[in-house]
Structures are given as C-alpha cells and as structure tokens.
Design a protein around this motif. Structure first.
Motif, short mmCIF file in Angstrom:
data_model
loop_
_atom_site.label_atom_id
_atom_site.label_comp_id
_atom_site.label_asym_id
_atom_site.label_seq_id
_atom_site.Cartn_x
_atom_site.Cartn_y
_atom_site.Cartn_z
N SER A 36 0.84 -1.20 0.00
CA SER A 36 0.00 0.00 0.00
C SER A 36 0.87 1.26 0.00
O SER A 36 2.08 1.19 0.24
CB SER A 36 -0.92 0.03 1.23
N PHE A 132 -1.11 7.65 10.77
CA PHE A 132 -1.53 8.66 9.79
C PHE A 132 -1.32 10.10 10.23
O PHE A 132 -1.35 11.00 9.40
CB PHE A 132 -3.02 8.48 9.43
N VAL A 162 -10.39 7.63 2.42
CA VAL A 162 -10.00 8.31 3.66
C VAL A 162 -10.26 7.42 4.86
O VAL A 162 -11.37 6.90 5.04
CB VAL A 162 -10.77 9.64 3.83
N CYS A 290 -5.06 2.61 -3.58
CA CYS A 290 -4.22 2.58 -2.37
C CYS A 290 -3.76 1.19 -1.98
O CYS A 290 -2.76 1.03 -1.30
CB CYS A 290 -4.93 3.28 -1.23
C1 PLP Z 1 -4.38 3.43 5.52
C2 PLP Z 1 -5.18 3.07 4.37
C3 PLP Z 1 -6.21 3.90 3.91
C4 PLP Z 1 -6.58 5.18 4.58
O1 PLP Z 1 -5.51 6.09 4.69
P1 PLP Z 1 -5.50 7.25 5.76
O2 PLP Z 1 -4.19 7.90 5.61
O3 PLP Z 1 -5.69 6.62 7.11
O4 PLP Z 1 -6.64 8.15 5.43
C5 PLP Z 1 -6.89 3.51 2.78
N1 PLP Z 1 -6.60 2.36 2.15
C6 PLP Z 1 -5.63 1.54 2.56
C7 PLP Z 1 -5.38 0.28 1.81
C8 PLP Z 1 -4.88 1.87 3.67
O5 PLP Z 1 -3.91 1.05 4.09
#
Ligand code: PLP
Length: 313
Positions: A36, A132, A162, A290
């Motif tokens: 990620s 975060f 988010v 992500c």
């Molecule tokens: C951490 C994460 C998020 C959310 O990110 P934030 O920085 O907490 O808003 C979304 N998708 C995945 C796969 C993540 O690991």
C-alpha cells in the motif's frame, strides 16, 4: 540512501475508461512492496527517526501501517514492535512477524492499541510511528503527486479513500507544492467508517461510537485535525459508499486488472464503476489505488456472501 517506497505505475485503464465514459487514470499504489501507499509516509518517518538515532520503532496498527513499519524496520536494520488489537486478522499478523517484527496483542479496538503503543515507546525509549497523523508522514505521501506531475497529465478530479486522513493530507500538500491545488478531490469512505463525512456535515470533529465496515483500513473513529481543516477549506467532497459497493468494485477490479485490493481501496474505485454526481462533469479522473494486504480470494468471496447486493444500495 534511496527512499523505502518505489515509483508506482501510472496509466490509463481502458476497462474503467470505457465503463465510466471518461478517461480514468490509475496510480497503482497497490504495487508498493508492502502492498500500500503507507510505506511512502511511514518509510520516510521511520528513516528520519533512525537517522536521528532511534534503534527501535513502535507502531500501533494491525493493518497496512503496522506492516509498513515492520517492512521499513527490517530495511533499516532496527527493532520493531507492532501493537495490534485483538481483532487483527491472523494472516496480517503473520506477515508482520515474517518481517521480523515483535507482535504485541493489546486492546479490543485500535484506540486502545494506540494508547498502549505510545506508553510502550516512552517506556523503552523507542520512536512512536503514528499510522496517519504526522507531518512527516504527509510529506512522504505527497511524493505521489510528484509522480503524477511527472506523468504530465493533470486530471479533472482525484479520487481517494480516507481513513484517518493521512493520504488526503499528503495529496493536498503535494498539490500545493505543484500549484495543482485547484483539482477537486473526492474523498471516499464506507458507511460505518465515515468519520470525515460526519465531521464535515456536522461542522466539527466527530468521534464515531464504533466502526462497522469491512473496510477496516478506513476504520479511524476520528480523523486528524489537519484533514478536517483541508476538507472544510478546500475543494474536497466527502462521499460515502456501502460495503457492498466497495466489495463489488474489488471484484470488478480483479477482473479488469488482475489485482486484488482491500475494500478500503475498492471504496475509491466504486465511485468510478458507478459514477457519482461529484465526477459527472469530469472528462478525466485519477484514482489512487491505495492497495492493502488485508485481502485474498477467500476473504473477498466471504465478504461478498455476507454482503449480498440489495436494491437499496
Ligand atoms: C491506511 C489506508 C487507507 C486510509 O488512509 P489514511 O491515511 O488513514 O486516510 C486507505 N486504504 C488503505 C489500503 C490503507 O492502508
């Protein structure tokens, strides 16, 4: 030394473009070695802590953040302790331990693990790495935008998920650096984990009583202060989707691109598969894919069975 993250693919998805009736660009953060985007910010933060003399890193996440710290610690040659809540999936715990990190199970929810991790880091004189909520983490995440700008195509809209808001903070920082801050952002959460949407609609930082969504990586009961500030002063539109929509998007994406992503990521993809009002006038959109390691074929099929699509979605 090189950063701990890699430059990820950026390309137009033919399948999504045809389906959505507009150009859809993908930024494939799912291809990062620890699965990620998290390694961008967390990798930078771990590196800076080690440069300043830390020999032990402590994380409080039973998900991609914890795994990113474990990965970074191994690369940097320092000890890592990851405090995880009891609800953490066994395969994720196993992956964290495979990186040589020490796993401590404490608390029923993340808040409890986090409080314990903070205490522990002070007691053993280790560096605490938030999942975060730190400017260094946002600076690391902002490198995504450097790569988008290098790609040379400015999208009409950026779509991202988010959780606690670290990714969104990083993207906003990068957009500002490159004078791209006029690009509207669609900030997607799932129902049951919509702490940003609740905060924006109530005009104050709201803490959810509990998290109830399969998208556990979005499960921060309260978002950070900085992301709330961005969401209320910049062109950021919170959008909430159902777990079913997020799961279906994961399945469709696995067929379109042969890549498995968590529902946390499927949430962002779902607003392209079923275009929401916020992207209706956009000619081109960019999705930050992500990623996430908390997924496999069996889990996806199980979530699908447990969240049958109903007409109300
Ligand atoms: C951490 C994460 C998020 C959310 O990110 P934030 O920085 O907490 O808003 C979304 N998708 C995945 C796969 C993540 O690991």
């Amino acid at each position: 030394m090189k950063p701990l993250h890699i430059e990820t693919p950026l390309f137009e998805s033919r399948a999504l473009t045809i389906g959505a009736g507009r150009t859809v660009w993908l930024k494939l953060e799912a291809m990062q070695p620890p699965g990620s985007f998290k390694i961008r910010g967390i990798g930078l933060m771990c590196k800076e802590c080690v440069d300043r003399g830390a020999s032990h890193l402590v994380s409080s996440s039973g998900g991609n953040a914890g795994f990113a710290v474990a990965y970074a610690g191994r690369q940097l040659g320092v000890d890592v302790t990851v405090v995880v809540p009891k609800t953490t999936a066994t395969d994720v715990s196993y992956r964290i331990e495979q990186e040589g990190a020490k796993l401590v199970v404490h608390g029923c929810v993340w808040d409890e693990s986090d409080a314990f991790a903070l205490q522990l880091s002070e007691k053993v004189n280790a560096a605490y790495i938030s999942p975060f909520d730190h400017p260094t983490i946002w600076r690391g995440h902002s490198t995504i935008v450097d790569e988008l700008v290098e790609g040379g195509k400015k999208p009409d809209v950026i779509i991202l998920s988010v959780g606690g808001g670290g990714l969104l903070c990083g993207i906003m920082e990068g957009l500002e650096r490159h004078r791209w801050e006029d690009i509207p952002i669609v900030a997607v959460e799932t129902k049951g984990a919509a702490s940003l949407d609740s905060s924006v609609s109530q005009g104050r930082l709201v803490k959810l009583d509990r998290i109830s969504s399969v998208a556990t990586s979005l499960g921060a009961r309260r978002v950070g202060t900085k992301v709330f500030e961005y969401a209320t002063t910049r062109p950021v539109s919170p959008v909430v989707v159902t777990d079913q929509a997020a799961i279906n998007a994961c399945l469709r994406f696995s067929k379109d691109h042969r890549i498995l992503v968590e529902p946390a990521c499927g949430a962002a993809l779902s607003v392209v598969y079923d275009p929401v009002y916020e992207i209706k006038t956009a000619q081109s959109v960019l999705v930050i894919v992500c990623g996430g390691i908390g997924v496999n074929i069996d889990k996806l099929m199980k979530w699908k069975r447990e969240n049958p699509t109903t007409e109300s979605t």
